[in-house]
Design an enzyme around this catalytic site. Structure first.
Site, PDB file in Angstrom:
ATOM      1  N   SER A   1     -26.785 -36.094   1.091  1.00 43.76           N
ATOM      2  CA  SER A   1     -26.738 -34.675   0.849  1.00 43.76           C
ATOM      3  C   SER A   1     -27.184 -34.267  -0.564  1.00 43.76           C
ATOM      4  O   SER A   1     -27.493 -33.109  -0.791  1.00 43.76           O
ATOM      5  CB  SER A   1     -25.303 -34.182   1.067  1.00 43.76           C
ATOM      6  OG  SER A   1     -24.433 -34.781   0.126  1.00 43.76           O
TER       7      SER A   1
ATOM      8  N   LYS B   1     -25.195 -31.669  -9.182  1.00 41.67           N
ATOM      9  CA  LYS B   1     -25.186 -31.173  -7.796  1.00 41.67           C
ATOM     10  C   LYS B   1     -24.291 -29.944  -7.684  1.00 41.67           C
ATOM     11  O   LYS B   1     -23.270 -29.857  -8.397  1.00 41.67           O
ATOM     12  CB  LYS B   1     -24.678 -32.325  -6.916  1.00 41.67           C
ATOM     13  CG  LYS B   1     -24.648 -32.061  -5.427  1.00 41.67           C
ATOM     14  CD  LYS B   1     -24.196 -33.324  -4.688  1.00 41.67           C
ATOM     15  CE  LYS B   1     -24.130 -33.151  -3.192  1.00 41.67           C
ATOM     16  NZ  LYS B   1     -23.696 -34.388  -2.504  1.00 41.67           N
TER      17      LYS B   1
ATOM     18  N   SER C   1     -24.605 -40.298   0.085  1.00 37.84           N
ATOM     19  CA  SER C   1     -25.378 -39.151  -0.406  1.00 37.84           C
ATOM     20  C   SER C   1     -26.040 -39.327  -1.763  1.00 37.84           C
ATOM     21  O   SER C   1     -26.817 -38.463  -2.178  1.00 37.84           O
ATOM     22  CB  SER C   1     -24.499 -37.914  -0.450  1.00 37.84           C
ATOM     23  OG  SER C   1     -24.393 -37.403   0.840  1.00 37.84           O
TER      24      SER C   1
HETATM   25  N1  GLN Z   1     -24.852 -38.648   5.559  1.00 31.54           N
HETATM   26  C1  GLN Z   1     -23.485 -38.643   5.157  1.00 31.54           C
HETATM   27  C2  GLN Z   1     -22.755 -37.530   5.853  1.00 31.54           C
HETATM   28  O1  GLN Z   1     -23.390 -36.627   6.309  1.00 31.54           O
HETATM   29  C3  GLN Z   1     -23.434 -38.529   3.661  1.00 31.54           C
HETATM   30  C4  GLN Z   1     -22.397 -37.641   3.113  1.00 31.54           C
HETATM   31  C5  GLN Z   1     -22.144 -37.809   1.648  1.00 31.54           C
HETATM   32  O2  GLN Z   1     -22.227 -38.911   1.117  1.00 31.54           O
HETATM   33  N2  GLN Z   1     -21.735 -36.724   1.019  1.00 31.54           N
HETATM   34  O3  GLN Z   1     -21.556 -37.558   5.950  1.00 31.54           O
END
Ligand code: GLN
Length: 476
Positions: free
Chosen positions: A152, A77, A176
């Site tokens: 994400s 990522k 995420s």
């Molecule tokens: N949906 C979560 C957020 O927006 C996931 C974030 C993550 O795990 N990086 O905070």
């Protein structure tokens, strides 16, 4: 024609000389080109990968000892440092910034002879659930391009889903890794907080962030976890233990598994998903496991606590992007330092990131701190206590991963509605517990969805064994 089922078989073929690393790398590079429209990659390290593959093939030909991830093609990522390669967190503020060093997890992959094929698109600074908050344009779900892949770590998920690499790394602060794995029909593992070093992972919320793994099967996730986990002088929050074995022994042992009644009765949960989890509990009972309900009345406090604490940490973590220490500069017209910061940060950050910085600054501000931040910490404490109680009687908890299947792109406009859909994943981050999403189901709407399994802190071994058992159960 090259084909991949799992790392073990692939490596057997490599050792027997039936396939070369170079063949595998070229195959994946072709797949990346073919699937360019999915927008999963930010950058692909084409010629560099081929070179590395050739070196590894030579190493084998010369009888040199090979690493445990020999020839394994990995994508990472765009928040994980790979020395000398671009890293932007999908944000304009980092411009063309290049990593100055390797994240510990990346170094461990390289030390074991893995091949890093490219870095993947994601939501800006890992904030989001749809992979639409990105300067690179949205990532598409390979099963239905009109749908989001989740976020994400959407790019890392699609890279595995569409066969553009063997396994990939993402980061999971609130789901995420697990949520995109659920939307894409693959395995997504978030280790316990402290199992994998965060050194070289761009920080979103430091007491939640954890590097996680996407794969097509549980065994590959276990192998990668074994490599990237473990002590690290550069991260004092990593568990200081020597042994890090996550062997799947297929012991056929009966497990005691809890399901959270309030989670399954939650009004936001799709009925089909609820029914599938219920049928899973029956199947487990029939297979000799003991599955029982537990009450969990804290459920509606989880998302607010998560968003208060993570935005507070984010407002602090992201203060470093000021155009001086890091970040692309936007100079004003000589109007002074304040104006310079304002311009740089206004232009550099996207809308969602700004929203979170402001929310985080607000909850930390004098007069509001106790009402929001302290209260949310108390919820975090209660969740930890409640989960410890549950694990006195149970080996694992099963939950849905997400209340719905993948949404249509452009559909999620209300940020609160998006946040609320994190209801099942943020529990593991607030408590630091290890959790996994397993691709067991298909919805009548044609999209896949998973089940989430959570175990005691640092008990990834049980998590992975139960996961392997569940995957088998659904093969039968
Ligand atoms: N949906 C979560 C957020 O927006 C996931 C974030 C993550 O795990 N990086 O905070």
């Amino acid at each position: 024609m090259f084909s991949f089922t799992n790392i073990k078989d692939y490596q057997e073929n490599l050792h027997q000389g039936k396939v070369l690393c170079e063949t595998a790398v070229r195959y994946y590079l072709d797949r990346i080109t073919e699937n360019n429209q999915l927008n999963a990659f930010v950058e692909v390290f084409g010629s560099e990968c081929i070179e590395r593959a050739k070196q590894l093939d030579n190493k084998r030909a010369n009888g040199v000892q090979l690493g445990k991830l020999y020839g394994v093609v990995v994508a990472i990522k765009d928040v994980i440092c790979f020395e000398g390669h671009k890293i932007t967190a999908a944000s304009a503020i980092l411009g063309d910034f290049q990593s100055l060093f390797n994240a510990t997890a990346v170094q461990s992959l390289l030390d074991e002879d893995a091949i890093i094929i490219g870095n993947c698109n994601c939501d800006e600074f890992a904030m989001g659930s749809t992979n639409e908050n990105t300067i690179y344009g949205r990532v598409k779900n390979a099963l239905d391009e009109s749908k989001v892949p989740g976020g994400s770590s959407g790019g890392s998920a699609v890279a595995v889903q569409a066969g553009m690499c063997m396994v990939s790394l993402g980061s999971d602060t609130g789901g995420s890794v697990r949520q995109p794995a659920d939307f894409c029909g693959i395995v997504g593992l978030k280790p316990s907080y402290g199992t994998v070093s965060r050194h070289g992972l761009i920080a979103y919320a430091s007491s939640f962030d954890q590097i996680g793994i996407f794969s097509k099967n549980v065994e590959d996730a276990a192998l990668v976890l074994e490599i990237i986990s473990g002590k690290d002088k550069a991260d004092s929050t990593v568990r200081q233990v020597d042994s890090k074995r996550f062997q799947i022994d297929g012991n056929g042992k009966p497990y005691r598994i809890a399901y959270l009644q309030n989670a399954l009765e939650h009004p936001s949960l799709d009925m089909e998903i609820r029914d599938s989890i219920n049928s899973l509990t029956e199947k487990l009972n029939a297979d000799g496991h003991w599955v029982g309900p537990v009450a969990f009345d804290l459920i509606d406090y989880i998302v607010p606590a998560y968003y208060i604490l993570t935005t507070a940490e984010a407002s602090s973590n992201l203060s470093r992007y000021d155009g001086i220490r890091y970040g692309k500069r936007h100079t004003g017209d000589g109007a002074g330092l304040r104006e310079f910061y304002k311009k740089t940060r206004s232009k550099g950050f996207g809308k969602e990131v700004k929203r979170r910085i402001m929310l985080g600054t607000f909850v930390l501000s004098e007069g509001y701190y106790d009402a929001y931040f302290t209260k949310a910490q108390q919820v975090r404490q209660l969740l930890a206590e409640r989960s410890r109680e549950i694990f006195k009687d149970f080996d694992a908890i099963i939950l849905p991963t997400v209340p719905s299947t993948a949404m249509d792109a452009g559909d999620m406009k209300d940020p609160i509605a998006i946040y609320l859909a994190d209801i099942y994943t943020v529990f593991a981050n607030l408590t630091g517990l290890p959790a996994i999403s397993l691709p067991l189901f298909k919805h009548p709407n044609g999209m896949p969805f998973g089940v989430q399994v959570v175990t005691k802190k640092y008990d990834e071994a049980t998590l992975l064994n139960i996961s392997a058992m569940l995957m088998d159960l659904y093969k039968k």
